[in-house]
Design a protein around this motif. Structure first.
Motif, PDB file in Angstrom:
ATOM      1  N   LEU A 129       0.904  -1.092   0.143  1.00  0.00           N
ATOM      2  CA  LEU A 129       0.126  -0.127  -0.146  1.00  0.00           C
ATOM      3  C   LEU A 129       0.879   1.299  -0.076  1.00  0.00           C
ATOM      4  CD1 LEU A 129      -1.264  -2.090   2.469  1.00  0.00           C
ATOM      5  CD2 LEU A 129      -3.254  -0.741   1.977  1.00  0.00           C
ATOM      6  N   VAL A 130       0.707   1.958  -1.074  1.00  0.00           N
ATOM      7  CA  VAL A 130       1.190   3.346  -0.921  1.00  0.00           C
ATOM      8  C   VAL A 130       0.537   4.636  -0.994  1.00  0.00           C
ATOM      9  CG1 VAL A 130       2.929   4.633  -2.496  1.00  0.00           C
ATOM     10  CG2 VAL A 130       3.046   2.229  -2.517  1.00  0.00           C
ATOM     11  N   GLU A 131       0.750   5.410   0.206  1.00  0.00           N
ATOM     12  CA  GLU A 131      -0.139   6.602  -0.080  1.00  0.00           C
ATOM     13  C   GLU A 131       0.423   7.777  -0.596  1.00  0.00           C
ATOM     14  OE1 GLU A 131      -0.175   4.565   4.672  1.00  0.00           O
ATOM     15  OE2 GLU A 131       1.308   5.009   3.005  1.00  0.00           O
ATOM     16  N   SER A 132      -0.390   8.872  -0.829  1.00  0.00           N
ATOM     17  CA  SER A 132       0.174   9.813  -1.575  1.00  0.00           C
ATOM     18  C   SER A 132      -0.859  10.964  -1.337  1.00  0.00           C
ATOM     19  CB  SER A 132       0.559   9.910  -2.961  1.00  0.00           C
ATOM     20  OG  SER A 132      -0.655   9.395  -3.666  1.00  0.00           O
ATOM     21  N   GLY A 133      -0.385  12.268  -1.661  1.00  0.00           N
ATOM     22  CA  GLY A 133      -1.367  13.430  -1.405  1.00  0.00           C
ATOM     23  C   GLY A 133      -1.362  14.119  -0.297  1.00  0.00           C
ATOM     24  N   LEU A 150      -9.179   9.537  -0.050  1.00  0.00           N
ATOM     25  CA  LEU A 150      -9.812  10.081   0.984  1.00  0.00           C
ATOM     26  C   LEU A 150      -9.852  11.558   0.708  1.00  0.00           C
ATOM     27  CD1 LEU A 150     -10.880   9.615   3.890  1.00  0.00           C
ATOM     28  CD2 LEU A 150      -8.728  10.332   4.894  1.00  0.00           C
ATOM     29  N   GLN A 151     -11.026  12.226   0.621  1.00  0.00           N
ATOM     30  CA  GLN A 151     -11.327  13.421   0.322  1.00  0.00           C
ATOM     31  C   GLN A 151     -11.424  14.332   1.413  1.00  0.00           C
ATOM     32  OE1 GLN A 151     -10.995  15.408  -2.968  1.00  0.00           O
ATOM     33  NE2 GLN A 151     -11.174  17.051  -1.374  1.00  0.00           N
ATOM     34  N   MET A 152     -10.763  15.043   1.859  1.00  0.00           N
ATOM     35  CA  MET A 152     -10.624  15.869   3.087  1.00  0.00           C
ATOM     36  C   MET A 152     -10.961  17.325   2.705  1.00  0.00           C
ATOM     37  SD  MET A 152      -7.469  13.969   4.916  1.00  0.00           S
ATOM     38  CE  MET A 152      -6.280  14.746   4.361  1.00  0.00           C
ATOM     39  N   ASN A 153     -12.050  17.791   3.035  1.00  0.00           N
ATOM     40  CA  ASN A 153     -12.332  19.189   3.145  1.00  0.00           C
ATOM     41  C   ASN A 153     -12.531  19.945   4.533  1.00  0.00           C
ATOM     42  OD1 ASN A 153     -12.711  18.767   0.156  1.00  0.00           O
ATOM     43  ND2 ASN A 153     -14.755  18.078   0.480  1.00  0.00           N
ATOM     44  N   ASN A 154     -12.546  21.198   4.349  1.00  0.00           N
ATOM     45  CA  ASN A 154     -12.712  22.096   5.707  1.00  0.00           C
ATOM     46  C   ASN A 154     -11.699  21.464   6.768  1.00  0.00           C
ATOM     47  OD1 ASN A 154     -13.548  24.061   7.386  1.00  0.00           O
ATOM     48  ND2 ASN A 154     -15.411  22.703   8.069  1.00  0.00           N
ATOM     49  N   GLY A 158       0.297  16.934   2.612  1.00  0.00           N
ATOM     50  CA  GLY A 158       1.170  18.068   2.493  1.00  0.00           C
ATOM     51  C   GLY A 158       0.611  19.060   3.613  1.00  0.00           C
ATOM     52  N   LEU A 159       0.954  20.337   3.328  1.00  0.00           N
ATOM     53  CA  LEU A 159       0.594  21.274   4.080  1.00  0.00           C
ATOM     54  C   LEU A 159      -0.428  22.245   3.545  1.00  0.00           C
ATOM     55  CD1 LEU A 159       1.554  23.237   6.636  1.00  0.00           C
ATOM     56  CD2 LEU A 159       2.886  24.445   5.088  1.00  0.00           C
ATOM     57  N   VAL A 160      -1.436  22.346   4.460  1.00  0.00           N
ATOM     58  CA  VAL A 160      -2.743  23.265   3.926  1.00  0.00           C
ATOM     59  C   VAL A 160      -3.187  24.390   5.015  1.00  0.00           C
ATOM     60  CG1 VAL A 160      -4.217  21.559   4.574  1.00  0.00           C
ATOM     61  CG2 VAL A 160      -4.861  23.026   2.792  1.00  0.00           C
ATOM     62  N   GLN A 161      -3.897  25.308   4.807  1.00  0.00           N
ATOM     63  CA  GLN A 161      -4.458  26.162   5.729  1.00  0.00           C
ATOM     64  C   GLN A 161      -5.670  25.931   6.295  1.00  0.00           C
ATOM     65  OE1 GLN A 161      -4.230  30.183   3.845  1.00  0.00           O
ATOM     66  NE2 GLN A 161      -2.201  30.792   4.529  1.00  0.00           N
ATOM     67  N   ASP A 162      -5.932  26.232   7.361  1.00  0.00           N
ATOM     68  CA  ASP A 162      -7.115  25.965   7.921  1.00  0.00           C
ATOM     69  C   ASP A 162      -8.202  26.258   7.008  1.00  0.00           C
ATOM     70  OD1 ASP A 162      -8.565  26.981  11.323  1.00  0.00           O
ATOM     71  OD2 ASP A 162      -9.366  25.494   9.760  1.00  0.00           O
ATOM     72  N   GLY A 163      -9.291  25.226   7.128  1.00  0.00           N
ATOM     73  CA  GLY A 163     -10.407  25.371   5.998  1.00  0.00           C
ATOM     74  C   GLY A 163      -9.947  24.620   4.721  1.00  0.00           C
ATOM     75  N   GLY A 164      -8.616  24.320   4.394  1.00  0.00           N
ATOM     76  CA  GLY A 164      -8.285  23.875   3.181  1.00  0.00           C
ATOM     77  C   GLY A 164      -8.727  22.384   2.751  1.00  0.00           C
ATOM     78  N   SER A 165      -8.420  21.885   1.545  1.00  0.00           N
ATOM     79  CA  SER A 165      -8.926  20.445   1.299  1.00  0.00           C
ATOM     80  C   SER A 165      -7.480  19.914   0.709  1.00  0.00           C
ATOM     81  CB  SER A 165      -9.734  20.636   0.026  1.00  0.00           C
ATOM     82  OG  SER A 165     -11.013  21.247   0.498  1.00  0.00           O
ATOM     83  N   LEU A 166      -7.470  18.652   0.913  1.00  0.00           N
ATOM     84  CA  LEU A 166      -6.537  17.790   0.313  1.00  0.00           C
ATOM     85  C   LEU A 166      -7.118  16.265  -0.075  1.00  0.00           C
ATOM     86  CD1 LEU A 166      -3.484  18.045   2.861  1.00  0.00           C
ATOM     87  CD2 LEU A 166      -3.382  18.666   0.461  1.00  0.00           C
ATOM     88  N   ARG A 167      -6.632  15.713  -1.100  1.00  0.00           N
ATOM     89  CA  ARG A 167      -7.057  14.308  -1.463  1.00  0.00           C
ATOM     90  C   ARG A 167      -6.071  13.515  -1.131  1.00  0.00           C
ATOM     91  NH1 ARG A 167      -8.833  11.921  -7.352  1.00  0.00           N
ATOM     92  NH2 ARG A 167     -10.353  10.597  -6.805  1.00  0.00           N
ATOM     93  N   LEU A 168      -6.074  12.456  -0.439  1.00  0.00           N
ATOM     94  CA  LEU A 168      -5.294  11.325  -0.145  1.00  0.00           C
ATOM     95  C   LEU A 168      -5.441  10.177  -1.255  1.00  0.00           C
ATOM     96  CD1 LEU A 168      -4.820  11.334   3.816  1.00  0.00           C
ATOM     97  CD2 LEU A 168      -3.618  12.577   1.978  1.00  0.00           C
ATOM     98  N   SER A 169      -4.561   9.586  -1.614  1.00  0.00           N
ATOM     99  CA  SER A 169      -4.587   8.386  -2.411  1.00  0.00           C
ATOM    100  C   SER A 169      -3.922   7.128  -1.728  1.00  0.00           C
ATOM    101  CB  SER A 169      -4.094   8.672  -3.812  1.00  0.00           C
ATOM    102  OG  SER A 169      -4.785   9.513  -4.595  1.00  0.00           O
TER     103      SER A 169
END
Length: 125
Positions: free
Chosen positions: A4-8, A81-85, A10-21
């Motif tokens: 299993l290899v995760e990616s995605g 994993l879509q991460m919002n807010n 990083g550094l994001v500001q409060d309220g931002g979004s990231l998508r992990l794979s």
């Protein structure tokens, strides 16, 4: 063996979004679920979300409910994993894990058999 290899992360500001794979490879024939967990410094590993092999049965932990969404692409053997807010308290190393056996998704990390190396998510305030 399963890899299993995760990616995605990083550094994001409060309220931002990231998508992990999480790309899954290897002997996955009897794999029945994938889970996301996270671990912050000095804290225990915490369940985040899980999804069954068919991509139908999903579960999300209360602290992230309404903000995080799990999904998968069966053709690519990849779980997202879509991460919002995002909030500062979401800061952690995020791990994906694969579960085998007779039962479906679980929030118990001890029921998972293979783990990725983790990806760092940092949310600044």
């Amino acid at each position: 063996q399963v890899q299993l290899v995760e990616s995605g992360g990083g550094l994001v500001q409060d309220g931002g979004s990231l998508r992990l794979s999480c790309a899954v490879s290897g002997c996955t024939a009897s794999m029945n679920a994938t889970g996301w967990f996270r671990q912050a410094p000095g804290k225990e590993r915490q369940f985040v979300s899980s999804i069954d092999w068919a991509g139908i049965d999903t579960s999300v932990a209360d602290p992230v409910k309404g903000r995080f969404t799990i999904s998968k692409d069966n053709a690519k053997n990849t779980v997202f994993l879509q991460m919002n807010n995002l909030k500062p308290e979401d800061t952690a190393v995020y791990y994906c894990a694969a579960k085998f056996g007779y039962f479906g998704p679980s929030s118990n990390s001890r029921t998972y058999d293979y783990w990725g190396q983790g990806t760092q998510v940092t949310v600044s305030s």
